[in-house]
Each structure stands twice: as structure tokens, then as C-alpha cells.
Design a protein around this motif. Structure first.
Motif, PDB file in Angstrom:
ATOM      1  N   LEU A  78       1.049  -1.374   0.073  1.00 31.42           N
ATOM      2  CA  LEU A  78       0.057  -0.181   0.032  1.00 31.42           C
ATOM      3  C   LEU A  78       0.868   1.213  -0.137  1.00 31.42           C
ATOM      4  N   TYR A  79       2.020   1.094   0.733  1.00 30.31           N
ATOM      5  CA  TYR A  79       2.824   2.405   0.830  1.00 30.31           C
ATOM      6  C   TYR A  79       3.432   2.728  -0.633  1.00 30.31           C
ATOM      7  N   GLN A  80       4.173   1.577  -1.179  1.00 30.22           N
ATOM      8  CA  GLN A  80       4.718   1.696  -2.527  1.00 30.22           C
ATOM      9  C   GLN A  80       3.518   2.182  -3.599  1.00 30.22           C
ATOM     10  N   LEU A  81       2.212   1.702  -3.312  1.00 32.37           N
ATOM     11  CA  LEU A  81       1.304   2.378  -4.559  1.00 32.37           C
ATOM     12  C   LEU A  81       1.085   3.888  -4.264  1.00 32.37           C
ATOM     13  N   GLU A  82       0.974   4.165  -3.119  1.00 33.99           N
ATOM     14  CA  GLU A  82       0.820   5.532  -2.596  1.00 33.99           C
ATOM     15  C   GLU A  82       1.961   6.598  -2.909  1.00 33.99           C
ATOM     16  N   TYR A  83       3.051   5.991  -2.620  1.00 31.24           N
ATOM     17  CA  TYR A  83       4.275   6.689  -2.910  1.00 31.24           C
ATOM     18  C   TYR A  83       4.375   7.022  -4.479  1.00 31.24           C
ATOM     19  N   GLU A  84       4.124   5.909  -5.383  1.00 31.89           N
ATOM     20  CA  GLU A  84       4.401   6.149  -6.763  1.00 31.89           C
ATOM     21  C   GLU A  84       3.243   7.249  -7.308  1.00 31.89           C
ATOM     22  N   GLU A  85       2.003   7.059  -6.771  1.00 30.61           N
ATOM     23  CA  GLU A  85       0.792   8.009  -7.047  1.00 30.61           C
ATOM     24  C   GLU A  85       1.494   9.544  -6.505  1.00 30.61           C
ATOM     25  N   MET A  86       2.026   9.673  -5.544  1.00 22.24           N
ATOM     26  CA  MET A  86       2.366  10.903  -5.064  1.00 22.24           C
ATOM     27  C   MET A  86       3.464  11.285  -5.884  1.00 22.24           C
ATOM     28  N   VAL A  87       4.510  10.432  -6.118  1.00 19.91           N
ATOM     29  CA  VAL A  87       5.589  10.976  -6.993  1.00 19.91           C
ATOM     30  C   VAL A  87       5.309  11.649  -8.516  1.00 19.91           C
ATOM     31  N   ASP A  88       4.223  10.784  -9.034  1.00 23.09           N
ATOM     32  CA  ASP A  88       3.875  11.209 -10.276  1.00 23.09           C
ATOM     33  C   ASP A  88       3.074  12.298 -10.195  1.00 23.09           C
ATOM     34  N   SER A  89       2.170  12.794  -9.151  1.00 18.31           N
ATOM     35  CA  SER A  89       1.581  13.948  -8.997  1.00 18.31           C
ATOM     36  C   SER A  89       2.262  15.067  -8.391  1.00 18.31           C
ATOM     37  N   LEU A  90       3.520  14.892  -7.905  1.00 16.33           N
ATOM     38  CA  LEU A  90       4.406  15.934  -7.622  1.00 16.33           C
ATOM     39  C   LEU A  90       5.211  16.338  -8.852  1.00 16.33           C
ATOM     40  N   ASP A  91       5.687  15.215  -9.466  1.00 15.93           N
ATOM     41  CA  ASP A  91       6.191  15.635 -10.690  1.00 15.93           C
ATOM     42  C   ASP A  91       5.559  16.367 -11.843  1.00 15.93           C
ATOM     43  N   THR A  92       4.287  16.171 -11.975  1.00 20.40           N
ATOM     44  CA  THR A  92       3.252  16.797 -12.773  1.00 20.40           C
ATOM     45  C   THR A  92       3.289  18.255 -12.347  1.00 20.40           C
ATOM     46  N   ASP A  93       2.862  18.526 -11.103  1.00 19.29           N
ATOM     47  CA  ASP A  93       2.904  19.779 -10.228  1.00 19.29           C
ATOM     48  C   ASP A  93       4.040  20.454 -10.556  1.00 19.29           C
ATOM     49  N   CYS A  94       5.204  19.990 -10.364  1.00 22.01           N
ATOM     50  CA  CYS A  94       6.432  20.635 -10.562  1.00 22.01           C
ATOM     51  C   CYS A  94       6.758  21.188 -12.032  1.00 22.01           C
ATOM     52  N   GLU A  95       6.406  20.293 -13.040  1.00 25.36           N
ATOM     53  CA  GLU A  95       6.412  20.631 -14.307  1.00 25.36           C
ATOM     54  C   GLU A  95       5.679  21.980 -14.681  1.00 25.36           C
ATOM     55  N   LYS A  96       4.361  21.773 -14.450  1.00 21.49           N
ATOM     56  CA  LYS A  96       3.381  22.941 -14.525  1.00 21.49           C
ATOM     57  C   LYS A  96       3.970  24.181 -13.713  1.00 21.49           C
ATOM     58  N   MET A  97       4.742  24.199 -12.636  1.00 23.64           N
ATOM     59  CA  MET A  97       5.096  25.305 -12.156  1.00 23.64           C
ATOM     60  C   MET A  97       6.228  25.766 -12.725  1.00 23.64           C
ATOM     61  N   GLN A  98       7.201  25.036 -13.341  1.00 24.09           N
ATOM     62  CA  GLN A  98       8.214  25.249 -13.974  1.00 24.09           C
ATOM     63  C   GLN A  98       7.612  26.092 -15.365  1.00 24.09           C
ATOM     64  N   GLU A  99       6.776  25.450 -16.078  1.00 24.05           N
ATOM     65  CA  GLU A  99       6.576  26.376 -17.331  1.00 24.05           C
ATOM     66  C   GLU A  99       6.061  27.466 -16.818  1.00 24.05           C
ATOM     67  N   ALA A 100       5.137  27.656 -15.844  1.00 25.16           N
ATOM     68  CA  ALA A 100       4.679  28.892 -15.567  1.00 25.16           C
ATOM     69  C   ALA A 100       5.665  30.006 -15.024  1.00 25.16           C
ATOM     70  N   GLN A 101       6.475  29.455 -14.356  1.00 26.42           N
ATOM     71  CA  GLN A 101       7.560  30.373 -13.829  1.00 26.42           C
ATOM     72  C   GLN A 101       8.387  30.961 -15.152  1.00 26.42           C
ATOM     73  N   LEU A 102       8.788  29.975 -16.146  1.00 21.37           N
ATOM     74  CA  LEU A 102       9.490  30.427 -17.339  1.00 21.37           C
ATOM     75  C   LEU A 102       8.721  31.305 -17.829  1.00 21.37           C
ATOM     76  N   GLU A 103       7.624  31.203 -18.144  1.00 23.81           N
ATOM     77  CA  GLU A 103       6.669  31.925 -18.974  1.00 23.81           C
ATOM     78  C   GLU A 103       6.764  33.547 -18.465  1.00 23.81           C
TER      79      GLU A 103
END
Length: 88
Positions: free
Chosen positions: A38-63
């Protein structure tokens, strides 16, 4: 008097016991495997979500940074044009 003393002693023992930390749970091997899965499943989902959020923030900041640089650059160009026209 003895009853009061016994009552206070019992009350004091309950207070000290209530303030102590609960014992750590004893898990069986199968339970540990389930918890780990259960921890591994939640961890993977959290990492994917954080990576997506991080990419969105980087794109917005770059603009924002590019827009800011363009504004500064346009102001510099206008100043250079004004200086050039004043020197003529």
C-alpha cells in the motif's frame, strides 16, 4: 484515611499510565507485506502527482521570467532609441 490514600495512589498510577506512549503494534509478516504494498502504491502516485505539479510550476515560472525579460529588454530598446534620437 487509608481509602483516600489508596484512591489517590490509584488515580496517580492511571495518570502516569495515560501519559505514556502506547506500545508499538506487532505486525505479522503478511500484514507487513500488505502495508508495504500500500505504501509503494501511494508513494508512486504521489511522486507522479508531484512531478506533474513541478513541471506545471516550472512552465509557468518560465513564462513569467521570459515576459519579464522581454519587458525589460523593450524598455532598454526604447531608451537606446531615445538616446540615439537626442544625439542627432
Amino acid at each position: 484515611m487509608k481509602i483516600k490514600r489508596s484512591f489517590y495512589s490509584l488515580l496517580l498510577m492511571l495518570v502516569f499510565q495515560a501519559c505514556s506512549e502506547p506500545p508499538t503494534p506487532n505486525l505479522l509478516y503478511a500484514d507487513r507485506q500488505i502495508v508495504d504494498s500500500l505504501y509503494q502504491l501511494e508513494y508512486e502516485e504521489m511522486v507522479d502527482s508531484l512531478d506533474t505539479d513541478c513541471e506545471k510550476m516550472q512552465e509557468a515560472q518560465l513564462e513569467l521570467m521570459v515576459d519579464s525579460l522581454l519587458k525589460v529588454r523593450l524598455v532598454e530598446i526604447i531608451r537606446q532609441k531615445e538616446r540615439y534620437q537626442n544625439n542627432k
